[in-house]
Design a protein around this motif. Structure first.
Motif, PDB file in Angstrom:
ATOM      1  N   THR A 243       0.915  -1.280  -0.012  1.00  0.00           N
ATOM      2  CA  THR A 243       0.042  -0.090  -0.130  1.00  0.00           C
ATOM      3  C   THR A 243       0.941   1.133   0.072  1.00  0.00           C
ATOM      4  O   THR A 243       0.603   2.214  -0.682  1.00  0.00           O
ATOM      5  N   GLN A 247       1.188   4.366  -2.803  1.00  0.00           N
ATOM      6  CA  GLN A 247       1.117   5.552  -2.607  1.00  0.00           C
ATOM      7  C   GLN A 247       2.190   6.611  -2.985  1.00  0.00           C
ATOM      8  O   GLN A 247       2.134   7.423  -3.426  1.00  0.00           O
ATOM      9  N   ARG A 290      -8.472  -4.724   1.161  1.00  0.00           N
ATOM     10  CA  ARG A 290      -9.193  -3.544   1.410  1.00  0.00           C
ATOM     11  C   ARG A 290      -8.236  -2.364   1.328  1.00  0.00           C
ATOM     12  O   ARG A 290      -8.660  -1.514   0.553  1.00  0.00           O
ATOM     13  N   LEU A 291      -7.009  -2.259   1.932  1.00  0.00           N
ATOM     14  CA  LEU A 291      -6.265  -0.956   1.785  1.00  0.00           C
ATOM     15  C   LEU A 291      -5.524  -0.726   0.449  1.00  0.00           C
ATOM     16  O   LEU A 291      -5.626   0.215  -0.006  1.00  0.00           O
ATOM     17  N   ARG A 293      -7.360  -1.831  -2.338  1.00  0.00           N
ATOM     18  CA  ARG A 293      -8.597  -1.277  -2.931  1.00  0.00           C
ATOM     19  C   ARG A 293      -8.638   0.155  -2.749  1.00  0.00           C
ATOM     20  O   ARG A 293      -8.964   1.044  -3.685  1.00  0.00           O
ATOM     21  N   GLU A 294      -8.920   0.587  -1.649  1.00  0.00           N
ATOM     22  CA  GLU A 294      -8.886   2.039  -1.064  1.00  0.00           C
ATOM     23  C   GLU A 294      -7.794   2.970  -1.663  1.00  0.00           C
ATOM     24  O   GLU A 294      -8.139   4.136  -1.942  1.00  0.00           O
ATOM     25  N   THR A 295      -6.690   2.321  -2.115  1.00  0.00           N
ATOM     26  CA  THR A 295      -5.480   3.170  -2.490  1.00  0.00           C
ATOM     27  C   THR A 295      -5.783   3.389  -3.999  1.00  0.00           C
ATOM     28  O   THR A 295      -5.256   4.439  -4.507  1.00  0.00           O
ATOM     29  N   CYS A 296      -6.363   2.427  -4.739  1.00  0.00           N
ATOM     30  CA  CYS A 296      -6.389   2.737  -5.988  1.00  0.00           C
ATOM     31  C   CYS A 296      -7.139   3.903  -6.666  1.00  0.00           C
ATOM     32  O   CYS A 296      -8.190   4.296  -5.899  1.00  0.00           O
TER      33      CYS A 296
END
Length: 328
Positions: A243, A247, A290-291, A293-296
């Motif tokens: 992740t 970023q 989850r993390l 996916r939220e970063t995409c």
């Protein structure tokens, strides 16, 4: 005798006379040698010997091997890591395929009095042509080297893979003057899938693959073989935290696109394909974490006729890279 009796009597009867002792001559021997050293600080103690061996193993395992190539870790980077031990390939067919795929084999062990066939002849010829050391070994040794695998009288060694730092992949893209095209794998544990992804990245003009350091497939002999030689040209970077690595790619100007069955748009409608991009592929069934996916920046899906069908990571990455290459 009388003198001795008087002397003994005088000593017994005297309350303030001199006491029997060393007279201070051996005072140092009575002072002691200080606190007892720890077991690891005593050279001949078993614990000290074990600690010394562990330190030696750590120093030798972290020593970078000589040589260059696309997988050499640049100086100053701290993200590149390599596997701890040499890998073994067992069996005639496997070694023939590895040789044909330009796997960096460092040695071939052949059982004494082996029955030769076309595969053994090809192995021996390739070893001579590529100056690969040929060593004779007993079948008992081959059993031990390969941990009981079916070796058919021949086994080969492959050196540990040396990973790059994720930032190094951007440097490689900048060196050729192209917008970066990378693939990151999230939770993919099958090395054959990793090898297939590396092969697809090479086929569609990508610049590298990123894998997490933990709970993920690494560049094993199986991955090398599946890549069909592409692993010699396409580097693989290992990220301590996937992740965070994504970023950092975003901060460098890359778009992060995740592949997932429940994506916001379908792959043909992807509008970010012509720029710097990282395609993130999750494990079959589990998908993206989850993390991640939220970063995409965008999550896309591959349209399929079957509602409940799924694709493994290698196939999904190949389809996505084809679509990205078409837009470029």
């Amino acid at each position: 005798m009388a003198g001795n009796s008087q002397r003994r009597g005088a000593v017994r009867g005297s309350k303030k006379g001199p006491s029997v002792g060393t007279g201070g001559k051996n005072r140092r021997s009575l002072e002691g040698k200080g606190p007892t050293p720890k077991a690891t600080e005593r050279p001949y103690h078993p614990a000290a010997k074990q600690a010394a061996k562990a330190a030696h193993r750590a120093a030798t395992s972290n020593r970078a091997p000589a040589g260059g190539g696309p997988n050499r870790q640049p100086r100053g980077r701290t993200g590149g890591k390599k596997q701890a031990e040499t890998e073994w390939i067992a069996g005639r067919n496997s070694i023939v395929e590895a040789l044909r795929s330009d796997l960096p084999i460092t040695g071939i062990y052949v059982a004494s009095r082996i029955e030769s066939d076309d595969r053994v002849k090809e192995i021996l010829k390739a070893a001579g042509d590529r100056s690969i050391p040929l060593l004779e070994a007993s079948r008992a040794d081959l059993d031990r080297f390969t941990e009981g695998a079916v070796h058919q009288g021949v086994a080969a060694t492959v050196p540990p893979y040396e990973y790059l730092h994720p930032e190094d992949l951007l440097d490689r893209a900048a060196a050729v003057g192209h917008p970066p095209l990378l693939v990151a794998l999230d939770g993919v544990t099958d090395p054959r899938n990793l090898g297939a992804v590396v092969r697809s990245v090479a086929a569609f003009g990508g610049h590298g693959v990123v894998v997490p350091e933990r709970r993920a497939a690494g560049m094993t002999a199986s991955a090398w073989k599946t890549s069909a030689g592409a692993a010699a040209r396409i580097p693989v970077a290992r990220a301590t935290n996937l992740t965070r690595a994504l970023q950092e790619y975003q901060q460098a100007g890359l778009f992060v696109v995740g592949l997932d069955a429940g994506g916001d748009v379908e792959l043909p409608d992807l509008r970010l394909a012509d720029g710097p991009i990282v395609v993130v592929v999750g494990a079959e069934g589990a998908g993206l974490s989850r993390l991640v996916r939220e970063t995409c920046d965008q999550v896309v899906s591959i349209p399929m006729a079957g509602r409940f069908e799924s694709l493994n990571a290698g196939v999904a990455a190949g389809i996505a890279l084809y679509e990205v290459a078409r837009h470029r």
